[in-house]
Enzyme design. Structure first.
Site: not given
Length: 315
Positions: A43, A84, A130
């Site tokens: 984007s 995400p 993580k």
């Protein structure tokens, strides 16, 4: 024989994202050939074009073979992907394994030190993803550096103080406002991350950005800003009970930011643990460098030169 002055080639995933963009700028500033990986549907084409004009090579790679090919061209891989895409780092790991040896991999950490804390369930589930990446890196015996950069200073100053809003009269204080937390300027995070990625001393170690000048409480931060700006704010306290209840009531992923506020500003997790034997505090390794202090960062905002308000992607 390899020349001593040869600059490592660095590949940065998430280079058009919030913290990743600071790492790209730091890598280019320090003279490294820099590859920026961006998804085809990024984007931020203007930012990518800007990096290209500075000498970065923009890679729109969405195929495994192309990813492996690029890995073979670089020395250091840094991942700064957003929430995400955290588990997509398994694809990066697979490409690294196939491509062969790299000098260092820095996974997408850069916040709290997830191996040393326990937090509310929504944030815990995030951190567990993580941790899975960290354990997979260790198991694969890929040279790594785990980085805990703690709070992004500009981001949280905007979130907590709203310095760009001249009509803001109230500031929310989480808990009693006396929990200590660590706040570092994004420019410094980018620069130190490129330094530690290239430093042989930080291989297979955790580096924590916790300079003593940047440990502060919410109430101290507000007081500093009132003195610098000449303004006085009404403090609205959000109790721990309210925040915990909200974290249970909100749907995922909206409950994650609330749980983060609880962990950082009420429980003080960024300062509430001791370093392990192999852990490194970044400022102690580079005496010729200096973290921007919280006071100096507020002065940057006073001149309207601070980072603009931003949103973190949780979905």
């Amino acid at each position: 024989m390899e020349k001593i002055d040869r600059k490592n080639k660095i590949l940065i995933f998430g280079g058009s994202g919030y913290i990743g963009s600071y790492m790209v700028k730091a890598s280019l500033k320090l003279g490294h050939p820099t590859y920026v990986f961006s998804r085809p549907n990024s984007s931020k084409p203007d930012l990518l074009n800007h990096f290209h004009s500075l000498g970065a090579i923009i890679g729109m790679l969405d195929e495994h073979e192309k990813l492996v090919s690029l890995m073979k061209k670089v020395d250091i891989v840094i991942s700064a992907v957003a929430y995400p895409q955290v588990l997509d780092q398994f694809k990066i790991l697979e490409a690294i394994k196939i491509a062969g040896y790299i000098k260092r991999f820095l996974p997408s950490d850069f916040g709290v030190e997830e191996d040393k804390i326990r937090v509310l369930p929504p944030f815990e589930a995030f951190l567990d993803k993580k941790r899975r990446i960290r354990r997979a890196i260790e198991e694969a015996q890929i040279p790594y550096t785990f980085v805990s950069a703690n709070c992004f200073g500009g981001y949280f100053i905007n979130y907590l103080l709203h310095p760009s809003d001249p009509n803001k009269e109230e500031i929310t204080v989480y808990g009693d406002g006396q929990a200590k937390f660590v706040m570092n300027y994004e420019d410094d995070i980018g620069l130190y991350t490129i330094k530690v990625a290239n430093d042989p001393r930080t291989c297979n170690r955790t580096v924590i950005y916790r300079p003593s000048t940047n440990v502060i409480t919410q109430l101290e931060l507000i007081s500093l800003w009132e003195k610098k700006s000449g303004r006085n704010f009404k403090k609205i306290h959000a109790s721990e009970e309210e925040i915990v209840a909200l974290s249970k009531r909100l749907p995922a992923p909206d409950n994650i930011p609330v749980a983060i506020l609880h962990s950082v500003f009420i429980k003080g997790v960024t300062t509430g643990y001791d370093f392990a034997e192999k852990d490194v505090e970044a400022s102690s390794f580079y005496p010729d460098m200096k973290f921007t202090t919280v006071d100096e960062l507020l002065h940057i905002f006073l001149k309207h030169d601070g980072p603009k308000p931003a949103l973190v992607a949780f979905q």
